[in-house]
Design a protein around this motif. Structure first.
Motif, PDB file in Angstrom:
ATOM      1  N   GLY A   1       0.819  -1.209   0.000  1.00  0.00           N
ATOM      2  CA  GLY A   1       0.000   0.000   0.000  1.00  0.00           C
ATOM      3  C   GLY A   1       0.852   1.258   0.000  1.00  0.00           C
ATOM      4  O   GLY A   1       0.580   2.205  -0.751  1.00  0.00           O
ATOM      5  N   LEU A   2       1.887   1.270   0.835  1.00  0.00           N
ATOM      6  CA  LEU A   2       2.797   2.417   0.870  1.00  0.00           C
ATOM      7  C   LEU A   2       3.525   2.569  -0.458  1.00  0.00           C
ATOM      8  O   LEU A   2       3.738   3.697  -0.943  1.00  0.00           O
ATOM      9  N   GLY A   3       3.892   1.444  -1.063  1.00  0.00           N
ATOM     10  CA  GLY A   3       4.581   1.482  -2.337  1.00  0.00           C
ATOM     11  C   GLY A   3       3.712   2.061  -3.441  1.00  0.00           C
ATOM     12  O   GLY A   3       4.162   2.917  -4.218  1.00  0.00           O
ATOM     13  N   VAL A   4       2.457   1.599  -3.514  1.00  0.00           N
ATOM     14  CA  VAL A   4       1.533   2.106  -4.533  1.00  0.00           C
ATOM     15  C   VAL A   4       1.281   3.600  -4.330  1.00  0.00           C
ATOM     16  O   VAL A   4       1.262   4.381  -5.293  1.00  0.00           O
ATOM     17  N   TYR A   5       1.105   3.995  -3.071  1.00  0.00           N
ATOM     18  CA  TYR A   5       0.870   5.420  -2.773  1.00  0.00           C
ATOM     19  C   TYR A   5       2.070   6.268  -3.174  1.00  0.00           C
ATOM     20  O   TYR A   5       1.918   7.331  -3.782  1.00  0.00           O
ATOM     21  N   THR A   6       3.271   5.793  -2.852  1.00  0.00           N
ATOM     22  CA  THR A   6       4.489   6.536  -3.178  1.00  0.00           C
ATOM     23  C   THR A   6       4.653   6.693  -4.683  1.00  0.00           C
ATOM     24  O   THR A   6       4.984   7.779  -5.179  1.00  0.00           O
ATOM     25  N   VAL A   7       4.420   5.615  -5.417  1.00  0.00           N
ATOM     26  CA  VAL A   7       4.532   5.674  -6.876  1.00  0.00           C
ATOM     27  C   VAL A   7       3.543   6.684  -7.450  1.00  0.00           C
ATOM     28  O   VAL A   7       3.878   7.481  -8.337  1.00  0.00           O
ATOM     29  N   GLY A   8       2.320   6.678  -6.928  1.00  0.00           N
ATOM     30  CA  GLY A   8       1.312   7.620  -7.399  1.00  0.00           C
ATOM     31  C   GLY A   8       1.707   9.067  -7.153  1.00  0.00           C
ATOM     32  O   GLY A   8       1.556   9.929  -8.021  1.00  0.00           O
ATOM     33  N   GLN A   9       2.235   9.338  -5.945  1.00  0.00           N
ATOM     34  CA  GLN A   9       2.652  10.703  -5.625  1.00  0.00           C
ATOM     35  C   GLN A   9       3.822  11.146  -6.497  1.00  0.00           C
ATOM     36  O   GLN A   9       3.891  12.309  -6.932  1.00  0.00           O
ATOM     37  N   LEU A  10       4.733  10.231  -6.765  1.00  0.00           N
ATOM     38  CA  LEU A  10       5.878  10.563  -7.624  1.00  0.00           C
ATOM     39  C   LEU A  10       5.427  10.868  -9.050  1.00  0.00           C
ATOM     40  O   LEU A  10       5.964  11.771  -9.705  1.00  0.00           O
ATOM     41  N   LEU A  11       4.437  10.124  -9.535  1.00  0.00           N
ATOM     42  CA  LEU A  11       3.902  10.390 -10.868  1.00  0.00           C
ATOM     43  C   LEU A  11       3.275  11.780 -10.945  1.00  0.00           C
ATOM     44  O   LEU A  11       3.472  12.517 -11.920  1.00  0.00           O
ATOM     45  N   ILE A  12       2.515  12.131  -9.902  1.00  0.00           N
ATOM     46  CA  ILE A  12       1.884  13.452  -9.877  1.00  0.00           C
ATOM     47  C   ILE A  12       2.936  14.554  -9.831  1.00  0.00           C
ATOM     48  O   ILE A  12       2.854  15.552 -10.564  1.00  0.00           O
TER      49      ILE A  12
END
Length: 260
Positions: free
Chosen positions: A187-198
């Motif tokens: 969950g933390l990994g998916v969230y981090t990837v999403g924030q980095l994309l934004i």
């Protein structure tokens, strides 16, 4: 079947959340009413206590809403009740859609209650005037619209966090052992990837828009249009991220479920 499943999910959460809703609004009302007599020292102290309690209820609403959504998802998809869930004539898409809509509906209600509570508590106070003045610096005479836009970004951020938690549970339960730990990490990994994309997309926009870049460097006077551009782009990016994560979660869930 979706309607019945969604109704069941809402009944599992709303009665408990309504307690926090009532407490938040009640504390806000007490703070506002007692605050009218703030010249009396003891009443001023009591008003501040209720004000602190209101803020505490606001955080409790968000935390309990999110945690209960994750717990309900794990229980109904992977826990003991999941044996009944998976025997129903429901596809994985319907099951996940029910959980996603449940989270979206309860978060919408929660943000409405939070907005109402904060309005009751702070309207007409010095803090309200300061916040209004700060927003006015970047929005001109469209302060209310800017406030709604910022609240919308915060709402989408929380919805995104909720879905990333679902992603973590789906990916974590692909493992044979340590499912809880892997769920948290995923969950933390998916969230981090999403924030980095934004951040990456905003960074690209800033390269071609010097006014947006100035919001981060602060070397020149901040342009009002740049603030509106960044806010609108942030809303669009979060909405796209939420939709993309939704379809990704459904796709992975369709690959199979390992019931505990």
């Amino acid at each position: 079947m979706l309607k019945k499943l969604l109704k069941y999910d809402l009944k599992s959460k709303l009665p408990f959340l309504c307690i926090f809703y009532a407490l938040a609004i009640g504390c806000a009302l007490m703070s506002s009413v007692i605050g009218l007599f703030s010249e009396v020292p003891i009443l001023n102290i009591i008003a501040q206590i209720f004000a602190g309690a209101t803020i505490s209820m606001v955080f409790n609403i968000l935390i309990n809403n999110t945690l209960r959504s994750w717990a309900l998802f794990r229980q109904n998809v992977y826990g003991d009740p999941s044996y009944l869930t998976h025997t129903l004539p429901l596809g994985k898409t319907t099951i996940y859609l029910s959980k996603a809509l449940d989270g979206l509906i309860t978060l919408t209600i929660s943000f409405g209650v939070i907005g109402l509570s904060l309005f009751i508590q702070y309207y007409g106070t010095e803090l309200w005037d300061i916040a209004k003045a700060l927003l006015g610096q970047f929005s001109g005479d469209r302060t209310f619209l800017m406030a709604c836009l910022l609240l919308g970004i915060l709402f989408l951020e929380v919805v995104n966090m909720l879905q990333c938690g679902f992603s973590g549970l789906i990916l974590g339960h692909k493992m044979n052992k340590g499912k809880v730990g892997y769920s948290v990490l995923a969950g933390l990994g998916v969230y981090t990837v999403g924030q980095l994309l934004i951040l990456a997309v905003i960074g690209v926009i800033a390269l071609f828009n010097p006014h947006v870049m100035n919001l981060f460097t602060g070397t020149q006077t901040v342009m009002m249009d740049a603030v509106w551009t960044l806010a609108a782009v942030s809303c669009a990016l979060y909405a796209a991220l939420i939709v993309g994560t939704y379809f990704l979660n459904v796709k992975i869930l369709k690959q199979g479920v390992n019931v505990d």
